[in-house]
Scaffold this active site. Structure first.
Site, PDB file in Angstrom:
ATOM      1  N   CYS A  69      35.816  39.047  45.738  1.00  0.00           N
ATOM      2  CA  CYS A  69      36.866  40.047  45.968  1.00  0.00           C
ATOM      3  C   CYS A  69      37.392  40.675  44.687  1.00  0.00           C
ATOM      4  CB  CYS A  69      37.995  39.423  46.769  1.00  0.00           C
ATOM      5  SG  CYS A  69      37.410  38.740  48.335  1.00  0.00           S
ATOM      6  N   HIS A  71      47.029  41.171  43.694  1.00  0.00           N
ATOM      7  CA  HIS A  71      45.899  40.854  44.583  1.00  0.00           C
ATOM      8  C   HIS A  71      46.441  40.475  45.959  1.00  0.00           C
ATOM      9  CE1 HIS A  71      41.952  39.539  45.810  1.00  0.00           C
ATOM     10  NE2 HIS A  71      42.397  38.323  46.080  1.00  0.00           N
ATOM     11  N   GLU A 129      49.524  33.417  42.424  1.00  0.00           N
ATOM     12  CA  GLU A 129      49.568  34.677  41.680  1.00  0.00           C
ATOM     13  C   GLU A 129      50.988  34.999  41.237  1.00  0.00           C
ATOM     14  OE1 GLU A 129      48.237  39.391  41.969  1.00  0.00           O
ATOM     15  OE2 GLU A 129      48.235  38.167  43.793  1.00  0.00           O
ATOM     16  N   LYS A 177      47.495  45.384  50.113  1.00  0.00           N
ATOM     17  CA  LYS A 177      46.815  44.768  51.258  1.00  0.00           C
ATOM     18  C   LYS A 177      47.735  44.612  52.464  1.00  0.00           C
ATOM     19  CE  LYS A 177      43.367  42.336  48.446  1.00  0.00           C
ATOM     20  NZ  LYS A 177      43.866  42.731  47.098  1.00  0.00           N
ATOM     21  N   HIS A 198      42.531  43.235  53.637  1.00  0.00           N
ATOM     22  CA  HIS A 198      41.723  42.798  52.499  1.00  0.00           C
ATOM     23  C   HIS A 198      40.316  43.375  52.637  1.00  0.00           C
ATOM     24  CE1 HIS A 198      40.148  40.798  49.182  1.00  0.00           C
ATOM     25  NE2 HIS A 198      40.385  39.536  49.470  1.00  0.00           N
ATOM     26  N   PHE A 223      36.674  34.467  45.632  1.00  0.00           N
ATOM     27  CA  PHE A 223      36.113  33.148  45.904  1.00  0.00           C
ATOM     28  C   PHE A 223      35.242  32.709  44.727  1.00  0.00           C
ATOM     29  CE2 PHE A 223      36.046  32.755  50.849  1.00  0.00           C
ATOM     30  CZ  PHE A 223      37.420  32.717  50.851  1.00  0.00           C
TER      31      PHE A 223
END
Length: 414
Positions: free
Chosen positions: A164, A304, A315, A336, A341, A400
């Site tokens: 991502c 993110h 985060e 998002k 996402h 990931f």
């Protein structure tokens, strides 16, 4: 060694909020959600029945029936967004050295839907009926390859696969290529089209995605105490980057500048973020140092923030630790909440939204934020549109495997 300054001169978007930059940005400023119930396949047995699905997209109208059938949906999105970006940049390719024009466009999953469909054909109808185009339609480098072939761009071509964080990886590595004088122009970004039964079943069983099926538009809730996972989306975000000298020589309109890039690895877990955001902190710190600025010069952070429990918390804590007392001043926005996402497409799309924020002095709302989770460690996140004096922004993307990529963007100033 004098480094080339890198500017952004073209933008293109395929998104759940519209298939152009203007439409998406207008709807983002209005705080609209692009999430809806899935109508394209049966979700009866799935835990999650919603996604950010692209609508109003006509690949046959764009490419012709024959060409469209040769492309997986993620490639169609990438090429369509690249078409927009190249047109927006006003590139006159016939007058340019195509050996010095690169394409850095990636996808996290590639042609998953093509693979699933061809596996079904294999099982139902036998190996003789499997398409000879399966592999070239499926492999993740085909978005970059297709853009390169379509425009006969013979410079460096790369398809980063950093989950991502792909969009930021592509933009950051493209910036380095131009800085070093290896290319004049790079088409950069990411694309994804993996909303299908298989991916939703897997993410659902991993308890990674929201199951708030009764209210899809309220399902993506970054930093909210009631968040329960991300909402899967699809699309593409592509930008045109070029050296300042090259852009000025052709009198291009300049939308912004790429000041810095930082990358790191959590080296922690295949799917879980480092609980203290160590890798995120390293990538942000590196990007800011690469930009040659101090943390006090940052005005906005495009987080993110996928709407997962651990991810948003780690985060937010990384932001708090890096910026300290400054964190309460810096506006944080989570795209998002509206877009869902978009996986490998997220970074490119969010970079475009951040450039628009910097140009207009506007912080998009983080919708569905009803109660800010105190464990996230940040305070300056608004559920409403805000006007602000903005010059420099940071965009975070994490993937990931612990891949972290952060870019620093700014308004263009001579």
């Amino acid at each position: 060694m004098n480094m080339e300054r890198v500017v952004l001169t073209g933008m293109g978007v395929i998104s759940p909020l519209g298939n152009s930059v203007d439409e998406m940005w207008t709807r983002m400023k209005q705080g609209e959600s692009g999430i809806s119930r899935i109508e394209t396949f049966d979700t009866a047995r799935l835990k999650t029945k919603m996604a950010g699905v692209i609508s109003g997209f006509d690949p046959e109208g764009l490419f012709g029936r024959k060409e469209a059938r040769k492309m997986d949906r993620f490639v169609q999105f990438a090429v369509a967004a690249a078409d927009q970006a190249i047109s927006n940049a006003g590139l006159k390719l016939d007058e340019m050295d195509r050996d010095r024009i690169g394409v850095y466009v990636g996808s996290g999953i590639g042609g998953l839907s093509t693979l699933v469909e061809q596996d079904r054909i294999l099982r139902d109808r036998g190996p003789e009926r499997v398409s000879p185009m399966l592999v070239p339609m499926m492999i993740a480098n085909m978005a970059a390859a297709s853009i390169s072939i379509r425009y006969q761009l013979t410079g460096p071509t790369l398809a980063p696969v950093t989950a991502c964080s792909i969009g930021n990886t592509a933009i950051g590595e493209a910036m380095r290529l131009i800085r070093l004088g290896i290319a004049d122009v790079v088409i950069a970004g990411g694309a994804e089209a993996a909303v299908n039964e298989l991916s939703l079943a897997s993410f659902g069983n991993a308890q990674a995605i929201s199951s708030r099926n009764d209210d899809p538009k309220a399902a993506s809730r970054p930093f909210d105490t009631d968040r329960d996972g991300f909402v899967m989306s699809e699309g593409a975000g592509i930008v045109v980057l070029e050296s300042l000298a090259h852009a000025q020589k052709r009198n291009a309109e300049i939308y912004g500048e790429v000041l810095g890039y930082g990358a790191s690895s959590d080296a922690y877990h295949v799917v879980a973020t480092h609980p203290e955001g160590a890798g995120a902190l390293t990538a942000m710190r590196t990007a800011i140092a690469d930009a040659g600025i101090s943390p006090s010069e940052v005005d906005i952070i495009s987080a993110h923030a996928t709407s997962t429990g651990l991810g948003d918390r780690s985060e937010g804590q990384a932001i708090s630790r890096l910026f300290g007392e400054e964190a309460s001043r810096i506006a944080v926005t989570a795209n998002k909440s509206m877009l869902g996402h978009m996986l490998g497409a997220a970074g490119g799309v969010e970079a475009i939204a951040l450039i628009q924020s910097l140009r207009e002095g506007i912080v998009p709302p983080t919708i569905n934020l009803e109660q800010l989770d105190p464990e996230c460690g940040i305070t300056n996140v608004s559920s409403h549109l805000q006007s602000a004096s903005l010059r420099i922004g940071v965009s975070n993307s994490f993937g990931f495997g612990g891949h972290n990529a952060v870019i620093v963007l700014s308004r263009f100033e001579i």
